[in-house]
Design a protein around this motif. Structure first.
Motif, PDB file in Angstrom:
ATOM      1  N   ASN A   1       0.831  -1.203   0.000  1.00 39.03           N
ATOM      2  CA  ASN A   1       0.000   0.000   0.000  1.00 39.03           C
ATOM      3  C   ASN A   1       0.868   1.257   0.000  1.00 39.03           C
ATOM      4  OD1 ASN A   1      -1.548   2.228   1.741  1.00 39.03           O
ATOM      5  ND2 ASN A   1      -3.031   0.996   0.609  1.00 39.03           N
ATOM      6  N   ARG A   2       0.587   2.161  -0.928  1.00 40.26           N
ATOM      7  CA  ARG A   2       1.426   3.357  -1.089  1.00 40.26           C
ATOM      8  C   ARG A   2       1.230   4.365   0.053  1.00 40.26           C
ATOM      9  NH1 ARG A   2       2.183  -0.201  -4.315  1.00 40.26           N
ATOM     10  NH2 ARG A   2       3.278   0.058  -6.300  1.00 40.26           N
ATOM     11  N   ASP A   3       0.020   4.458   0.585  1.00 35.11           N
ATOM     12  CA  ASP A   3      -0.193   5.357   1.730  1.00 35.11           C
ATOM     13  C   ASP A   3       0.618   4.890   2.931  1.00 35.11           C
ATOM     14  OD1 ASP A   3      -1.933   6.986   0.338  1.00 35.11           O
ATOM     15  OD2 ASP A   3      -3.696   5.832   0.909  1.00 35.11           O
ATOM     16  N   LEU A   4       0.685   3.592   3.138  1.00 32.45           N
ATOM     17  CA  LEU A   4       1.457   3.067   4.254  1.00 32.45           C
ATOM     18  C   LEU A   4       2.950   3.288   4.022  1.00 32.45           C
ATOM     19  CD1 LEU A   4       1.197   1.674   6.938  1.00 32.45           C
ATOM     20  CD2 LEU A   4       1.265  -0.535   5.784  1.00 32.45           C
ATOM     21  N   ARG A   5       3.398   3.165   2.776  1.00 31.12           N
ATOM     22  CA  ARG A   5       4.803   3.469   2.487  1.00 31.12           C
ATOM     23  C   ARG A   5       5.117   4.930   2.800  1.00 31.12           C
ATOM     24  NH1 ARG A   5       6.305   0.556  -3.306  1.00 31.12           N
ATOM     25  NH2 ARG A   5       5.911  -1.619  -2.674  1.00 31.12           N
ATOM     26  N   SER A   6       4.197   5.819   2.436  1.00 24.68           N
ATOM     27  CA  SER A   6       4.403   7.238   2.742  1.00 24.68           C
ATOM     28  C   SER A   6       4.477   7.464   4.245  1.00 24.68           C
ATOM     29  CB  SER A   6       3.265   8.066   2.138  1.00 24.68           C
ATOM     30  OG  SER A   6       3.255   7.968   0.732  1.00 24.68           O
ATOM     31  N   ALA A   7       3.636   6.759   5.009  1.00 24.64           N
ATOM     32  CA  ALA A   7       3.677   6.886   6.471  1.00 24.64           C
ATOM     33  C   ALA A   7       5.017   6.408   7.017  1.00 24.64           C
ATOM     34  CB  ALA A   7       2.529   6.098   7.097  1.00 24.64           C
ATOM     35  N   LEU A   8       5.548   5.323   6.470  1.00 20.71           N
ATOM     36  CA  LEU A   8       6.856   4.825   6.912  1.00 20.71           C
ATOM     37  C   LEU A   8       7.953   5.828   6.592  1.00 20.71           C
ATOM     38  CD1 LEU A   8       6.557   1.084   5.794  1.00 20.71           C
ATOM     39  CD2 LEU A   8       6.590   1.939   8.140  1.00 20.71           C
ATOM     40  N   LEU A   9       7.886   6.445   5.427  1.00 22.69           N
ATOM     41  CA  LEU A   9       8.897   7.439   5.060  1.00 22.69           C
ATOM     42  C   LEU A   9       8.791   8.678   5.949  1.00 22.69           C
ATOM     43  CD1 LEU A   9       8.767   7.147   1.165  1.00 22.69           C
ATOM     44  CD2 LEU A   9      10.554   6.304   2.705  1.00 22.69           C
ATOM     45  N   ARG A  10       7.570   9.044   6.343  1.00 24.16           N
ATOM     46  CA  ARG A  10       7.430  10.180   7.261  1.00 24.16           C
ATOM     47  C   ARG A  10       8.048   9.865   8.616  1.00 24.16           C
ATOM     48  NH1 ARG A  10       2.405  10.753   4.532  1.00 24.16           N
ATOM     49  NH2 ARG A  10       1.334   9.446   6.053  1.00 24.16           N
ATOM     50  N   VAL A  11       7.972   8.610   9.044  1.00 21.14           N
ATOM     51  CA  VAL A  11       8.627   8.215  10.291  1.00 21.14           C
ATOM     52  C   VAL A  11      10.138   8.368  10.161  1.00 21.14           C
ATOM     53  CG1 VAL A  11       9.082   6.288  11.846  1.00 21.14           C
ATOM     54  CG2 VAL A  11       6.775   6.674  10.999  1.00 21.14           C
ATOM     55  N   GLU A  12      10.693   7.923   9.035  1.00 21.34           N
ATOM     56  CA  GLU A  12      12.138   8.063   8.818  1.00 21.34           C
ATOM     57  C   GLU A  12      12.530   9.534   8.762  1.00 21.34           C
ATOM     58  OE1 GLU A  12      14.287   5.619   8.898  1.00 21.34           O
ATOM     59  OE2 GLU A  12      12.623   4.261   9.293  1.00 21.34           O
ATOM     60  N   GLU A  13      11.670  10.354   8.158  1.00 23.04           N
ATOM     61  CA  GLU A  13      11.945  11.788   8.100  1.00 23.04           C
ATOM     62  C   GLU A  13      11.970  12.395   9.507  1.00 23.04           C
ATOM     63  OE1 GLU A  13      10.034  15.800   6.009  1.00 23.04           O
ATOM     64  OE2 GLU A  13       8.816  14.002   6.319  1.00 23.04           O
TER      65      GLU A  13
ATOM     66  N   THR B   1       4.721  10.737  14.995  1.00 22.32           N
ATOM     67  CA  THR B   1       4.727  10.256  13.618  1.00 22.32           C
ATOM     68  C   THR B   1       4.717   8.739  13.572  1.00 22.32           C
ATOM     69  OG1 THR B   1       5.979  12.232  12.995  1.00 22.32           O
ATOM     70  CG2 THR B   1       5.889  10.456  11.397  1.00 22.32           C
ATOM     71  N   ASP B   2       5.465   8.111  14.478  1.00 24.05           N
ATOM     72  CA  ASP B   2       5.478   6.652  14.510  1.00 24.05           C
ATOM     73  C   ASP B   2       4.119   6.096  14.923  1.00 24.05           C
ATOM     74  OD1 ASP B   2       7.071   4.098  14.396  1.00 24.05           O
ATOM     75  OD2 ASP B   2       6.457   4.015  16.492  1.00 24.05           O
ATOM     76  N   ALA B   3       3.476   6.768  15.888  1.00 22.97           N
ATOM     77  CA  ALA B   3       2.126   6.338  16.275  1.00 22.97           C
ATOM     78  C   ALA B   3       1.144   6.539  15.123  1.00 22.97           C
ATOM     79  CB  ALA B   3       1.668   7.107  17.512  1.00 22.97           C
ATOM     80  N   ALA B   4       1.308   7.625  14.368  1.00 21.15           N
ATOM     81  CA  ALA B   4       0.456   7.835  13.197  1.00 21.15           C
ATOM     82  C   ALA B   4       0.680   6.743  12.160  1.00 21.15           C
ATOM     83  CB  ALA B   4       0.736   9.208  12.584  1.00 21.15           C
ATOM     84  N   ARG B   5       1.912   6.255  12.066  1.00 17.85           N
ATOM     85  CA  ARG B   5       2.186   5.144  11.158  1.00 17.85           C
ATOM     86  C   ARG B   5       1.442   3.894  11.602  1.00 17.85           C
ATOM     87  NH1 ARG B   5       4.336   0.361  12.502  1.00 17.85           N
ATOM     88  NH2 ARG B   5       5.749   1.511  13.877  1.00 17.85           N
ATOM     89  N   ARG B   6       1.414   3.634  12.918  1.00 18.60           N
ATOM     90  CA  ARG B   6       0.673   2.472  13.416  1.00 18.60           C
ATOM     91  C   ARG B   6      -0.826   2.667  13.215  1.00 18.60           C
ATOM     92  NH1 ARG B   6       0.978   2.042  18.653  1.00 18.60           N
ATOM     93  NH2 ARG B   6       2.260   3.836  19.184  1.00 18.60           N
ATOM     94  N   ALA B   7      -1.298   3.911  13.348  1.00 22.84           N
ATOM     95  CA  ALA B   7      -2.714   4.175  13.082  1.00 22.84           C
ATOM     96  C   ALA B   7      -3.036   3.940  11.613  1.00 22.84           C
ATOM     97  CB  ALA B   7      -3.054   5.615  13.478  1.00 22.84           C
TER      98      ALA B   7
END
Length: 358
Positions: A53-65, A139-145
């Motif tokens: 899923n591309r939205d989930l990939r974006s969330a993971l990249l935001r965590v790395e950012e 951001t990491d919690a938002a990724r889990r959400a």
């Protein structure tokens, strides 16, 4: 300088008004999605979505950012030490020196030093570091959400697809039955046993059922495309017919109590981390009213010749502390504090709204 974190009071009742009686089922908060679902096709789709899923990939990249931004901010708490080798050669005209003749000279310097390291006496740097840390955790919690949301959306889309399959199966049986009725009424009209009006009515019912089948087929195709978009990869799901039994596909769970949401739902956890970050920013804004003390220094060797850098007596050092306090800034620091306070109040409101929505 940062105000202490106080979790706002829950703007919700302490129990669900329509909660079912009994506690035989497991708590929803303690149930993983794999334990909740027993449908192998659905589980395979969720695994595929979590990987593509591309939205989930974006969330993971935001965590790395956010992690990288926190690393940058955290480095400000330690001095930056660098080694430097400087070389300079210059010519001075004769009218600018005592000898009256032009002079060509060289200067070489080798050393290590630190540049503008702030002594964080008032906690400004620590507050900024805490704000960056809490932003990263939010951001990491938002990724889990986002992960939980993807699981739920895939499950809902899959159930919607099964619903269309069941409705299509019923609609096609209806078309077959009405086609048989149409055939019977045609024979009866041919034999004069019934009127053509009744045949027209039966024909209209058959056409309506056929049109409904076409609409449902189009709706199922749209649902399948939406599910493929969620999964992020091509999928092939043949019609499931009547295979739609929620009791068999999902495990029964208890909702628990509203306070469980504070510890389990990642969107609420993210909102609370954002509130902590806003508090830390207030601390940084308050510390800006106090003097800033910075240290700059170096230690090494200096010489007029390159081969003299390591000779006896060539050692050189500098130490330059500085203290700065703006006397007049046009109200900038006060406005920064007011801005941080307002943003903290906005974070409280956002936290309460997230709790109510949850």
């Amino acid at each position: 300088m940062a105000p202490p974190h106080e979790r706002p009071a829950l703007p919700v009742p302490d129990r669900y008004l329509d909660a079912p009686a009994g506690a035989a089922a497991a708590s929803a908060a303690a149930t993983a999605w794999r334990d909740f679902s027993s449908d192998s096709s659905l589980n395979a789709l969720v695994d595929l979505a979590l990987a593509n899923n591309r939205d989930l990939r974006s969330a993971l990249l935001r965590v790395e950012e956010a992690r990288a931004a926190y690393g940058i901010q955290r480095s400000d708490r330690l001095p930056t030490i660098a080694a430097a080798l400087d070389a300079a050669r210059a010519r001075v005209p004769g009218d600018l020196n005592v000898s009256g003749r032009p002079v060509v000279g060289s200067q070489f310097q080798l050393g290590v030093g630190l540049s503008s390291w702030e002594l964080d006496l008032w906690g400004r740097v620590r507050s900024l570091n805490e704000a960056a840390l809490q932003s990263y955790l939010a951001t990491d919690a938002a990724r889990r959400a986002a992960t939980s949301s993807i699981v739920a959306q895939v499950a809902n889309s899959y159930l919607g697809l099964l619903e269309y399959d069941k409705r299509l199966a019923l609609a096609r049986r209806t078309v077959a039955n009405r086609a048989e009725s149409l055939h019977i009424f045609r024979r009866r009209v041919e034999l004069g046993a019934t009127s053509r009006l009744e045949l027209t009515q039966v024909d209209l019912l058959w056409r309506q059922a056929s049109a409904l089948v076409a609409q449902l087929e189009q709706a199922r195709a749209t649902q399948a495309h939406a599910l493929a978009l969620l999964v992020g990869a091509p999928i092939d799901l043949p019609p499931a017919g009547d295979r739609l039994d929620g009791a068999a596909m999902f495990r029964a769970v208890e909702p628990g109590i509203p306070s469980d949401l504070l510890l389990q739902r990642p969107d609420i956890v993210a909102a609370e981390h954002a509130l902590k970050a806003a508090n830390a920013n207030i601390g940084a804004a308050r510390a800006a009213f106090f003097p800033r003390i910075a240290l700059t220094g170096s230690l090494g060797t200096a010489s007029a010749a390159l081969d003299g850098l390591f000779k006896s007596g060539s050692s050189a050092w500098t130490f330059a502390p500085s203290i700065s306090l703006p006397i007049f800034d046009g109200g900038r620091r006060q406005a920064s504090l007011d801005l941080a306070t307002v943003r903290r109040d906005q974070a409280i409101t956002a936290y309460e709204q997230v709790v109510q929505s949850a």
